[in-house]
Design a protein around this motif. Structure first.
Motif, PDB file in Angstrom:
ATOM      1  N   CYS A  90      10.455   7.231  -1.070  1.00 38.08           N
ATOM      2  CA  CYS A  90      10.228   8.354  -1.982  1.00 38.08           C
ATOM      3  C   CYS A  90      11.289   9.425  -1.784  1.00 38.08           C
TER       4      CYS A  90
ATOM      5  N   TYR B 113       7.791   8.923  -5.864  1.00 33.22           N
ATOM      6  CA  TYR B 113       7.787   7.595  -5.256  1.00 33.22           C
ATOM      7  C   TYR B 113       8.682   6.648  -6.055  1.00 33.22           C
TER       8      TYR B 113
ATOM      9  N   GLU C 180       7.974  18.489  -3.345  1.00 35.16           N
ATOM     10  CA  GLU C 180       7.028  17.510  -3.867  1.00 35.16           C
ATOM     11  C   GLU C 180       7.641  16.116  -3.759  1.00 35.16           C
ATOM     12  N   LEU C 181       6.787  15.095  -3.879  1.00 33.87           N
ATOM     13  CA  LEU C 181       7.224  13.714  -3.702  1.00 33.87           C
ATOM     14  C   LEU C 181       7.417  13.001  -5.037  1.00 33.87           C
TER      15      LEU C 181
ATOM     16  N   GLU D 246       0.842  -1.197   0.000  1.00 27.99           N
ATOM     17  CA  GLU D 246       0.000   0.000   0.000  1.00 27.99           C
ATOM     18  C   GLU D 246       0.874   1.242   0.000  1.00 27.99           C
ATOM     19  N   VAL D 247       0.612   2.138  -0.929  1.00 23.46           N
ATOM     20  CA  VAL D 247       1.384   3.372  -1.024  1.00 23.46           C
ATOM     21  C   VAL D 247       0.950   4.306   0.104  1.00 23.46           C
ATOM     22  N   GLN D 248       1.900   4.617   0.965  1.00 24.36           N
ATOM     23  CA  GLN D 248       1.580   5.479   2.088  1.00 24.36           C
ATOM     24  C   GLN D 248       1.685   6.943   1.695  1.00 24.36           C
ATOM     25  N   ASP D 249       0.942   7.761   2.387  1.00 24.21           N
ATOM     26  CA  ASP D 249       0.950   9.196   2.131  1.00 24.21           C
ATOM     27  C   ASP D 249       1.966   9.847   3.055  1.00 24.21           C
ATOM     28  N   TRP D 250       3.047  10.353   2.452  1.00 21.63           N
ATOM     29  CA  TRP D 250       4.105  10.998   3.225  1.00 21.63           C
ATOM     30  C   TRP D 250       4.040  12.513   3.115  1.00 21.63           C
ATOM     31  N   SER D 251       2.919  13.045   2.681  1.00 20.90           N
ATOM     32  CA  SER D 251       2.823  14.491   2.461  1.00 20.90           C
ATOM     33  C   SER D 251       3.022  15.284   3.746  1.00 20.90           C
ATOM     34  N   SER D 252       2.810  14.650   4.897  1.00 20.68           N
ATOM     35  CA  SER D 252       2.985  15.375   6.157  1.00 20.68           C
ATOM     36  C   SER D 252       4.442  15.733   6.414  1.00 20.68           C
TER      37      SER D 252
END
Length: 619
Positions: free
Chosen positions: A381, A87, A84-85, A71-77
Motif C-alpha cells: 500500500c 492498497y 491515509e492508505l 488477507e488484507v492486513q491492517d497497516w494503520s499502525s
C-alpha cells in the motif's frame, strides 16, 4: 537483498521490472537518484520476460492455478498524522487469459524409455501442466531471467578475439555466421524427429519471449541503447528476411536495393516501378498530400504498380491495413526505408537470447549506479499525505519505506483507481516450436519477419517472427515462431486457422512438406497501448507504466519511460552515456564517458541508393 536489510528511504521506488519501469530505473540511477526496484515475481521483465521451455511450463501452470486472495492486513499502525492508505493489487489476474497448450510430437525418444513428463493432451484446453509434477516444479529454477549482473556476454569476432558486442560506436550486430552446433539441413530426410521428452530435457536451450517485437534500427529503443551505452550488455542479430504469405505460399519481399535487383519474383518493369516509387516516398509531395484522409491502398492503386507491388508495399513494407489513411501509410513506408542499410538488408534487429534481455540490460545499468533490486517482493500500500502525494510505501514485509516518487506497473493498480476511457483491448499470441523453417534456405539460419494478411473476412492481420537456433532462443534443429495480432476472439480462434494453413499439424495431413508443429501455446495478453502515465485516481507523484502493446517496435514503452523521467527530474538528461571502463580515470580525474550513436546515413539515399552505415561516435 533480504527484505529486512532494505534501507528505509529512497528517492524513487519502482514496482515491476517491465521495459518502461527498467528504463526509468536506469535513467534515475544514472543521474544519482536512490532507486529501489521491486517485483513480486521470481523473474525479471514481467510480461516482457523470456523463459526456458521448462520455465514457460511453470509460468503456464501458475496462470492455470486459481490464485487465493490474500488477507488484507491492517497497516494503520504505521500511519502518521494526516496520512491515509491506498492498497495495491496483490496479483495480476487479468493481463493473461485463455491459455491453451497442444503437443503434436511423440512422448518418448525412439528406442529409449521416457525420462520426462507426459506431453500435454492435444485435445483439451489448458493442459500445460499434465506432466510429472517434479519436472514442472524443477522448471521454476530454469528461467533465463536471472540477476542482470549475470547476463553480460561477449561475442567472438571473425578472428576469434573476444570483444564487446556494442561499444561506444553503437549497436553492433553479430556476424550472421552459422554456429557449428546449429547448422541444420532443411530436407525431409535431414529433419530429425524431436520428442516432447527431448524438449524438456534440452529446455534450457530455449529462450521463449512472452511478447513478440523487433527493434527498428532507427527506432527509439536502439537510439537509447546507443546513447546510454546499455548496448554493451547485449548481443544483436540482423533480421535477415522480410516474408509475406500470399496465395497459399510464403514469398520473400524485396525491400532493399540489393533485394529488388536480385528478386526473381519481379519482372524488370516491376523492379523499375518499385525503385521509382520507393525513391519518391522519401520526400512529401503535393500529390501525396492530395490523398490525405483517403485509404493508402487507393493511393497505391493510382500509382499503377500492379497487384504484386501493392501487396508488398501495403502489408510488408508499410505494414498497414487497406483502410489506413495515406499519410499514415506513407509515414510507415518512410520509416521502414530509413531503417534499411544501417545494420543490414532489413530494418530490424533482434537481441540474442530473446527480448527479455533488454529490460535486464537496463536493470544492470541501474544496479551499476546504485539501484537496489529485490525480486519476490512487493508493495502492499501507499501512504498518502494531505497534499495528495505518496509520502512512503509499505512493502510485503510490513516495512515503511519513504520515497519522493513511486513508479508502478499498471497491473498492480486496482481498476477503480485507474482512469479507463475505453474497454481493455487484448492481443492474441501463439508460440510454436517447429522442426523446419517456413521458407527453407541454404544456410538454415534465417531470422524472418512474416506478414500474414487476413486469411478471410473478419480475421485480423497477423505478424509472425521466426527465430532460428543462432539467436540462442531455441534448440538446434528447431525453430521458434511467434504470431501476434489484435484480438477478435480468443487467441486460439484468431490464430489457429493461420497455423493450420502455414504449418503441418494433425489437421493438415496432406501438407507433409510444411514445417511440423511440435508444440504450441495460445494465450491472450492485455494491450498496454491505452494506459496513460498520469490522470488516474492516484497521488500526483505516482506514475503508471503499461505492459506490452501490439506495435512491432518499442516506441510506446520508451516514450512512457521518458515522460515519467521528465516528470520526476525535468532538468536532468535522460539516460546520459555510461562511461566505458577504460574511460574511468582515478586520482581525482573526472570520468570521461563516451557517446554512442551511428552516422546519419539513410537506408535509401536521395536517389534511392541504399547506403551501408559504418557506425561512428557522435559528439
Amino acid at each position: 537483498m533480504a527484505a529486512e536489510d532494505l534501507p528505509s528511504e529512497f528517492d524513487v521506488v519502482i514496482l515491476g521490472t517491465g521495459l518502461a519501469e527498467s528504463v526509468v530505473a536506469a535513467a534515475c540511477s544514472r543521474v544519482g537518484q536512490r532507486v529501489l526496484h521491486l517485483d513480486r515475481n521470481s523473474y525479471y521483465a514481467a510480461n516482457w520476460a523470456s523463459f526456458t521451455f521448462n520455465g514457460l511450463l511453470t509460468w503456464i501452470q501458475q496462470h492455470h492455478e486459481e490464485s487465493q486472495p490474500e488477507e488484507v492486513q491492517d497497516w494503520s499502525s504505521l500511519l502518521e498524522e494526516g496520512e491515509e492508505l491506498i492498497y495495491l493489487s496483490y496479483s495480476d489476474s487479468t493481463s493473461i487469459s485463455n491459455l491453451q497448450v497442444f503437443c503434436f510430437t511423440s512422448e518418448e525418444d525412439e528406442g529409449e524409455e521416457a525420462q520426462s513428463p507426459d506431453p500435454p493432451n492435444t485435445t483439451e484446453e489448458e493442459t500445460a501442466a499434465n506432466g510429472d509434477e517434479d519436472a514442472v516444479k524443477a522448471a521454476s529454477t530454469d528461467s533465463t531471467n536471472e540477476d542482470p549482473k549475470d547476463k553480460i556476454k561477449e561475442v567472438t569476432d571473425g578472428e576469434g578475439e573476444g570483444q564487446q558486442t556494442a561499444d561506444s560506436e553503437g549497436v553492433e550486430p553479430t556476424a550472421d555466421l552459422p554456429r557449428p552446433s546449429a547448422i541444420q539441413g532443411q530436407s525431409e530426410a535431414s529433419r530429425k524427429k524431436i520428442s516432447y521428452a527431448q524438449l524438456v530435457k534440452e529446455g534450457r536451450q530455449f529462450n521463449i519471449d512472452l511478447v513478440s517485437k523487433l527493434m527498428f534500427s532507427r527506432g527509439s529503443l536502439v537510439d537509447l541503447l546507443i546513447k546510454s551505452n546499455v548496448s554493451r550488455y547485449a548481443e544483436f542479430k540482423n533480421v535477415t528476411r522480410i516474408l509475406t504469405y500470399r496465395h497459399g505460399n510464403v514469398e520473400q519481399v524485396p525491400c532493399s536495393r540489393a533485394d529488388v535487383f536480385a528478386s526473381r519474383q519481379l519482372s524488370v518493369v516491376e523492379k523499375r516501378k518499385l525503385m521509382r516509387f520507393l525513391t519518391s516516398c522519401l520526400e512529401e509531395t503535393e500529390e501525396q498530400q492530395a490523398y490525405n484522409g483517403r485509404p493508402y491502398l487507393e493511393f497505391l492503386c493510382d500509382q499503377q504498380l500492379g497487384d504484386n507491388l501493392e501487396h508488398f508495399l501495403l502489408h510488408s513494407i508499410a505494414m498497414v491495413t487497406e483502410d489506413t489513411p495515406t499519410e499514415v501509410g506513407l509515414a510507415s513506408t518512410r520509416h521502414f526505408l530509413r531503417c534499411l542499410g544501417r545494420y543490414g538488408n532489413t530494418p530490424f534487429l533482434f537481441p540474442v537470447y530473446g527480448l527479455g534481455e533488454i529490460p535486464q540490460c537496463f536493470c544492470r545499468m541501474s544496479a551499476v549506479f546504485g539501484g537496489v533490486y529485490c525480486l519476490r517482493h512487493s508493495v502492499r500500500c501507499l501512504l498518502v499525505d494531505k497534499d495528495n502525494r505518496c509520502k512512503a510505501v509499505i512493502d510485503s514485509r510490513g516495512q515503511r519505506i519513504s520515497c519522493s516518487h513511486f513508479v508502478v506497473d499498471s497491473s498492480y493498480v486496482a481498476t477503480e483507481q485507474k482512469k479507463v476511457t475505453t474497454p481493455t483491448r487484448f492481443l492474441s499470441r501463439a508460440i510454436l516450436i517447429t522442426d523446419a523453417s517456413i521458407l527453407p534456405s541454404n544456410s538454415g539460419q534465417q531470422v524472418s519477419m512474416v506478414t500474414v494478411p487476413p486469411i478471410a473476412a473478419g480475421f485480423p492481420v497477423v505478424m509472425m517472427v521466426e527465430l532460428c537456433s543462432s539467436t540462442m532462443t531455441c534448440l538446434p534443429g528447431t525453430y521458434l515462431v511467434h504470431l501476434t495480432c489484435q484480438s477478435v476472439g480468443s487467441a486460439f480462434d484468431d490464430l489457429s486457422p493461420v497455423v493450420t494453413k502455414m504449418f503441418h499439424t494433425p489437421e493438415t495431413d496432406d501438407q507433409e512438406t510444411r514445417p511440423s508443429v511440435l508444440w504450441c501455446l495460445y494465450f491472450n495478453m492485455a494491450d498496454g497501448l491505452d494506459v496513460e502515465v498520469e490522470g488516474h485516481n492516484l497521488p500526483s507523484n505516482v506514475y503508471l507504466c503499461s505492459g506490452p502493446d501490439g506495435h512491432l517496435g518499442h516506441d510506446h514503452a520508451i516514450r512512457q519511460a521518458q515522460l515519467i523521467f521528465q516528470k520526476i527530474l525535468p532538468e536532468e538528461d535522460f539516460c546520459p552515456p555510461a562511461p566505458n571502463p577504460e574511460d574511468v580515470l582515478y586520482d581525482g580525474e573526472s570520468l570521461l564517458p563516451t557517446g554512442g550513436g551511428g552516422g546519419d546515413n539513410s537506408g535509401w539515399g536521395e536517389k534511392g541508393e541504399e547506403t551501408k552505415e559504418n557506425p561512428q561516435t557522435e559528439e
